[in-house]
Scaffold this active site. Structure first.
Site, PDB file in Angstrom:
ATOM      1  N   THR A   1       0.813  -1.209   0.000  1.00  0.00           N
ATOM      2  CA  THR A   1       0.000   0.000   0.000  1.00  0.00           C
ATOM      3  C   THR A   1       0.849   1.263   0.000  1.00  0.00           C
ATOM      4  O   THR A   1       1.844   1.359   0.720  1.00  0.00           O
ATOM      5  CB  THR A   1      -0.936   0.005   1.219  1.00  0.00           C
ATOM      6  OG1 THR A   1      -1.701  -1.199   1.222  1.00  0.00           O
ATOM      7  CG2 THR A   1      -1.875   1.188   1.177  1.00  0.00           C
TER       8      THR A   1
ATOM      9  N   GLU B   1      -4.394 -15.060   2.094  1.00  0.00           N
ATOM     10  CA  GLU B   1      -4.449 -13.994   3.096  1.00  0.00           C
ATOM     11  C   GLU B   1      -5.897 -13.691   3.468  1.00  0.00           C
ATOM     12  O   GLU B   1      -6.225 -13.500   4.645  1.00  0.00           O
ATOM     13  CB  GLU B   1      -3.778 -12.738   2.551  1.00  0.00           C
ATOM     14  CG  GLU B   1      -3.853 -11.547   3.497  1.00  0.00           C
ATOM     15  CD  GLU B   1      -3.174 -10.305   2.942  1.00  0.00           C
ATOM     16  OE1 GLU B   1      -3.405  -9.213   3.501  1.00  0.00           O
ATOM     17  OE2 GLU B   1      -2.408 -10.421   1.970  1.00  0.00           O
TER      18      GLU B   1
ATOM     19  N   LEU C   1     -24.718  -4.726  24.925  1.00  0.00           N
ATOM     20  CA  LEU C   1     -25.201  -5.454  26.097  1.00  0.00           C
ATOM     21  C   LEU C   1     -24.341  -5.199  27.329  1.00  0.00           C
ATOM     22  O   LEU C   1     -24.769  -5.489  28.452  1.00  0.00           O
ATOM     23  CB  LEU C   1     -25.257  -6.953  25.797  1.00  0.00           C
ATOM     24  CG  LEU C   1     -26.289  -7.372  24.745  1.00  0.00           C
ATOM     25  CD1 LEU C   1     -26.217  -8.871  24.493  1.00  0.00           C
ATOM     26  CD2 LEU C   1     -27.709  -6.962  25.158  1.00  0.00           C
TER      27      LEU C   1
ATOM     28  N   GLY D   1     -23.546  -2.198  28.089  1.00  0.00           N
ATOM     29  CA  GLY D   1     -23.907  -0.860  28.517  1.00  0.00           C
ATOM     30  C   GLY D   1     -22.697   0.060  28.541  1.00  0.00           C
ATOM     31  O   GLY D   1     -21.785  -0.061  27.717  1.00  0.00           O
TER      32      GLY D   1
ATOM     33  N   GLY E   1      -7.750  -6.180   1.056  1.00  0.00           N
ATOM     34  CA  GLY E   1      -8.711  -5.853   0.006  1.00  0.00           C
ATOM     35  C   GLY E   1     -10.021  -5.474   0.672  1.00  0.00           C
ATOM     36  O   GLY E   1     -10.572  -6.240   1.462  1.00  0.00           O
TER      37      GLY E   1
END
Length: 374
Positions: free
Chosen positions: A121, A239, A334, A336, A361
């Site tokens: 990337t 992957e 749940l 809270g 991806g």
């Protein structure tokens, strides 16, 4: 599962519970794991389990990688980057590297002496791998590499980085890109800042810079230039399946944490587990857990015999990642107000899960892959 995988499961569970879980808070604060834990994992045979034994690996299969990762998620110890190193990075070298490359790098990766990363990337590319700008130009017997990468997991500790670079900048086709191994002690290689993330705080994620970095042409992964994009496309399905395995394990752990909490926490004079809404939510989440494991198990079985196709992997990646985030959100509710407190594991599960829809991806890319197959 078989006796070998059962034994590996027990070994991995003990390792993560002893060496990783107690250190998660500290690792999150320092934004990376300790280097020593890599050597401990290597000594136990928990690195590169599916790499051939002649190169220092365990000689196993993807199933061995999967059970190790599952125990990591069950132990609430996500920071250690061993799975990326073993299941993804090492397999580029094992699958495409020359004999000399395998002998030079894989034993060190299996022992934990050398940590691996992969740099695809770039700041402006995201999932569009064909648009990368990093270049590797031949000069004598070397490549001279210039460019930058971002969001690189294991980048802070890495000794070896597999870099996707343009070796044929004149082309925008699949033959323009190659994979080249860069040792991080070379002149011109720089690590940028350790990036601040919403979750996964203990996993080092950095920017990398290549300023006239010279590596020998023998560091080219494979026997010819221009094969990088094909190599990436061949390895990305494993992957993505691996991310699906992680998602199933996290879903399971999330449900387990929430059932335990709601049975202990009382409101209006009774455990909140007794409320119909709580049971309905948990019934849905537990059903998702069961379906997730069935889907993952079927994908692994097919992958082990070479019958898992790319669209099915894409389905597994996007759907399981989506369900992981959904279950984390429903279960946090749940808890809270306590669910929003970082001292409770559910809050970390919630924050850590969101990236699953993006890396490997994006889910949108997965849907495009599926759509094209219809």
């Amino acid at each position: 599962m078989d006796k070998d995988l059962d034994a590996l499961t027990d070994l991995a569970r003990r390792f993560y519970e002893k060496e990783c879980t107690p250190n998660e808070e500290r690792w999150g604060a320092q934004q990376h794991t300790d280097r020593e834990v890599w050597k401990k994992a290597g000594d136990l045979g928990l690195l590169c389990p599916s790499i051939p034994e002649e190169y220092g690996g365990g000689g196993g299969t993807f199933a061995h990688d999967a059970v190790i990762a599952i125990e990591q998620m069950r132990a609430l110890a996500p920071s250690f980057g061993g799975p990326l190193h073993s299941t993804i990075v090492a397999h580029y070298i094992s699958s495409y590297g020359t004999e000399e490359q395998k002998q030079a790098w894989l034993p060190k990766m299996a022992s934990g002496e050398a940590i691996g990363a992969i740099a695809m990337t770039e700041p402006g590319t995201g999932s569009d791998l064909q648009s990368i700008k990093t270049k590797a130009v031949k000069d004598g017997d070397d490549y001279v590499i210039n460019g930058s990468k971002t969001f690189i997991s294991n980048g802070y500790l890495a000794d070896l980085v597999i870099v996707a670079a343009k070796t044929n900048p004149e082309s925008n086709g699949v033959d323009s890109t190659s994979l080249i191994v860069v040792e991080t002690d070379r002149d011109g290689f720089r690590r940028g800042r350790n990036l601040e993330k919403i979750g996964q705080h203990g996993q080092d994620t950095v920017e990398l810079f290549f300023d006239d970095v010279r590596v020998p042409q023998s560091n080219l992964v494979g026997t010819a230039e221009g094969l990088g994009f094909i190599q990436l496309m061949q390895q990305l399905p494993q992957e993505r399946l691996f991310l699906g395995v992680i998602a199933a394990a996290v879903i399971e752990k999330t449900v387990e944490l929430t059932v335990a909490y709601t049975k202990e926490r009382e409101a209006f004079g009774k455990p909140i587990f007794k409320f119909q809404n709580t049971q309905f939510v948990l019934a849905e989440c537990d059903t998702i857990k069961s379906v997730a494991w069935s889907f993952v198990d079927d994908c692994i079985a097919k992958h082990l015999v070479g019958e898992l196709d790319v669209p099915t992997v894409a389905k597994a990646k996007w759907w399981l990642a989506d369900q992981q985030c959904k279950v984390a959100d429903e279960c946090l509710q749940l808890f809270g107000g306590y669910g929003y407190m970082t001292e409770y594991p559910i809050s970390r599960v919630f924050a850590d899960s969101r990236i699953q829809k993006i890396y490997g991806g994006t889910n949108e890319i997965m849907k495009m892959i599926i759509g094209k197959s219809l």
